[in-house]
Design a protein around this motif. Sequence first.
Motif, PDB file in Angstrom:
ATOM      1  N   LEU A 183      13.418  89.072  -0.411  1.00  0.00           N
ATOM      2  CA  LEU A 183      13.217  87.946   0.123  1.00  0.00           C
ATOM      3  C   LEU A 183      11.850  87.445  -0.075  1.00  0.00           C
ATOM      4  N   ARG A 184      11.310  88.351  -0.901  1.00  0.00           N
ATOM      5  CA  ARG A 184       9.911  87.842  -1.239  1.00  0.00           C
ATOM      6  C   ARG A 184      10.356  86.619  -2.916  1.00  0.00           C
ATOM      7  N   ARG A 185      11.507  87.275  -3.365  1.00  0.00           N
ATOM      8  CA  ARG A 185      12.747  86.480  -4.757  1.00  0.00           C
ATOM      9  C   ARG A 185      12.324  85.561  -4.185  1.00  0.00           C
ATOM     10  N   LEU A 186      13.231  85.659  -2.975  1.00  0.00           N
ATOM     11  CA  LEU A 186      13.856  83.736  -2.261  1.00  0.00           C
ATOM     12  C   LEU A 186      12.717  82.786  -1.995  1.00  0.00           C
ATOM     13  N   ASP A 187      11.606  82.988  -1.765  1.00  0.00           N
ATOM     14  CA  ASP A 187      10.296  82.569  -2.005  1.00  0.00           C
ATOM     15  C   ASP A 187       9.569  81.916  -2.448  1.00  0.00           C
ATOM     16  N   GLU A 188       9.684  82.888  -3.820  1.00  0.00           N
ATOM     17  CA  GLU A 188       9.292  82.347  -4.945  1.00  0.00           C
ATOM     18  C   GLU A 188      10.310  81.371  -5.615  1.00  0.00           C
ATOM     19  N   ALA A 189      11.462  81.510  -5.405  1.00  0.00           N
ATOM     20  CA  ALA A 189      11.725  80.084  -5.732  1.00  0.00           C
ATOM     21  C   ALA A 189      12.145  79.793  -5.526  1.00  0.00           C
ATOM     22  N   LYS A 190      11.766  79.115  -3.883  1.00  0.00           N
ATOM     23  CA  LYS A 190      10.963  77.893  -2.948  1.00  0.00           C
ATOM     24  C   LYS A 190      12.061  77.993  -2.374  1.00  0.00           C
ATOM     25  N   TRP A 191      13.062  78.188  -1.851  1.00  0.00           N
ATOM     26  CA  TRP A 191      14.570  78.294  -1.870  1.00  0.00           C
ATOM     27  C   TRP A 191      14.069  79.221   0.239  1.00  0.00           C
ATOM     28  N   ILE A 192      13.188  80.099   0.412  1.00  0.00           N
ATOM     29  CA  ILE A 192      13.303  80.023   1.594  1.00  0.00           C
ATOM     30  C   ILE A 192      10.787  79.827   2.197  1.00  0.00           C
ATOM     31  N   ASP A 193      10.778  79.243   2.442  1.00  0.00           N
ATOM     32  CA  ASP A 193       9.704  79.319   2.674  1.00  0.00           C
ATOM     33  C   ASP A 193       9.314  79.762   3.995  1.00  0.00           C
ATOM     34  N   PRO A 194       8.573  80.689   3.903  1.00  0.00           N
ATOM     35  CA  PRO A 194       8.149  82.220   5.294  1.00  0.00           C
ATOM     36  C   PRO A 194       6.957  81.415   5.923  1.00  0.00           C
ATOM     37  N   HIS A 195       6.916  81.413   6.879  1.00  0.00           N
ATOM     38  CA  HIS A 195       5.723  80.865   7.359  1.00  0.00           C
ATOM     39  C   HIS A 195       4.139  81.820   7.105  1.00  0.00           C
ATOM     40  N   ARG A 196       2.786  81.957   7.257  1.00  0.00           N
ATOM     41  CA  ARG A 196       1.988  82.357   6.379  1.00  0.00           C
ATOM     42  C   ARG A 196       0.946  82.770   7.961  1.00  0.00           C
ATOM     43  N   SER A 197       0.486  83.615   8.003  1.00  0.00           N
ATOM     44  CA  SER A 197       0.244  84.151   9.317  1.00  0.00           C
ATOM     45  C   SER A 197      -1.174  83.954   8.840  1.00  0.00           C
ATOM     46  N   SER A 198      -2.260  84.649   9.713  1.00  0.00           N
ATOM     47  CA  SER A 198      -3.219  83.663   8.869  1.00  0.00           C
ATOM     48  C   SER A 198      -4.240  84.956   8.466  1.00  0.00           C
ATOM     49  N   GLY A 199      -3.563  86.373   8.259  1.00  0.00           N
ATOM     50  CA  GLY A 199      -3.968  86.855   7.593  1.00  0.00           C
ATOM     51  C   GLY A 199      -3.075  86.942   5.942  1.00  0.00           C
ATOM     52  N   GLY A 200      -1.915  85.893   5.887  1.00  0.00           N
ATOM     53  CA  GLY A 200      -1.823  85.829   5.152  1.00  0.00           C
ATOM     54  C   GLY A 200       0.004  86.631   4.548  1.00  0.00           C
ATOM     55  N   HIS A 201       0.227  86.975   5.766  1.00  0.00           N
ATOM     56  CA  HIS A 201       1.454  88.110   6.131  1.00  0.00           C
ATOM     57  C   HIS A 201       2.475  87.021   6.143  1.00  0.00           C
ATOM     58  N   ARG A 202       3.885  87.034   5.490  1.00  0.00           N
ATOM     59  CA  ARG A 202       5.525  86.020   5.386  1.00  0.00           C
ATOM     60  C   ARG A 202       6.098  86.583   6.988  1.00  0.00           C
ATOM     61  N   ARG A 203       6.458  86.057   7.397  1.00  0.00           N
ATOM     62  CA  ARG A 203       6.957  85.775   8.913  1.00  0.00           C
ATOM     63  C   ARG A 203       8.090  84.682   9.173  1.00  0.00           C
ATOM     64  N   TYR A 204       9.214  85.227   9.581  1.00  0.00           N
ATOM     65  CA  TYR A 204      10.591  84.296   9.075  1.00  0.00           C
ATOM     66  C   TYR A 204      11.045  84.107  10.294  1.00  0.00           C
ATOM     67  N   SER A 205      11.952  83.181  10.458  1.00  0.00           N
ATOM     68  CA  SER A 205      12.548  82.838  11.450  1.00  0.00           C
ATOM     69  C   SER A 205      14.150  82.883  11.727  1.00  0.00           C
ATOM     70  N   ARG A 206      14.500  83.394  13.179  1.00  0.00           N
ATOM     71  CA  ARG A 206      16.427  83.552  12.962  1.00  0.00           C
ATOM     72  C   ARG A 206      16.755  82.678  11.898  1.00  0.00           C
ATOM     73  N   TYR A 207      16.737  81.306  11.836  1.00  0.00           N
ATOM     74  CA  TYR A 207      17.411  80.339  10.852  1.00  0.00           C
ATOM     75  C   TYR A 207      17.001  80.512   9.056  1.00  0.00           C
ATOM     76  N   GLN A 208      15.861  80.809   8.980  1.00  0.00           N
ATOM     77  CA  GLN A 208      15.701  81.737   7.704  1.00  0.00           C
ATOM     78  C   GLN A 208      16.078  82.824   7.103  1.00  0.00           C
ATOM     79  N   LEU A 209      16.529  83.898   8.350  1.00  0.00           N
ATOM     80  CA  LEU A 209      17.325  85.222   8.720  1.00  0.00           C
ATOM     81  C   LEU A 209      18.403  85.004   7.661  1.00  0.00           C
ATOM     82  N   ARG A 210      19.145  84.193   8.658  1.00  0.00           N
ATOM     83  CA  ARG A 210      20.530  83.353   8.498  1.00  0.00           C
ATOM     84  C   ARG A 210      20.844  82.698   7.212  1.00  0.00           C
ATOM     85  N   LEU A 211      19.868  82.303   6.151  1.00  0.00           N
ATOM     86  CA  LEU A 211      20.159  81.915   5.032  1.00  0.00           C
ATOM     87  C   LEU A 211      19.651  82.839   3.769  1.00  0.00           C
ATOM     88  N   ALA A 212      19.068  84.066   4.582  1.00  0.00           N
ATOM     89  CA  ALA A 212      18.872  84.953   3.640  1.00  0.00           C
ATOM     90  C   ALA A 212      19.892  85.939   2.831  1.00  0.00           C
TER      91      ALA A 212
END
Length: 98
Positions: free
Chosen positions: A33-62
């Motif tokens: 999942l981090r590799r997908l983010d680094e490839a700029k293919w899936i851009d997860p939301h970041r919590s106030s603490g910087g943690h990745r948060r994923y939507s159902r749509y992003q999970l389907r793509l992944a």
Amino acid sequence: MGRNPDDMFGDEDYPAYTIGQAAEMLGTSQDFLRRLDEAKWIDPHRSSGGHRRYSRYQLRLAARAREMVDQGTALEAACRIIILEDQLEEALRQNEKQ
């Protein structure tokens, strides 16, 4: 005022899942999942603490990307193929409306 939880979890774009939850649901590693983010293919939301948060749509793509990678397709190629498939699907929908 906050959003109604039923509205949030019914929204496929609501970032409801942590990277750990997402990886477990997909049966993949958090690194994938981090590799997908680094490839700029899936851009997860970041919590106030910087943690990745994923939507159902992003999970389907992944999940689609993981399946293609497991079949031997390079990650970058898998991402491009999925984008093209989505563009084709959208174009076909638009043509049906006309």
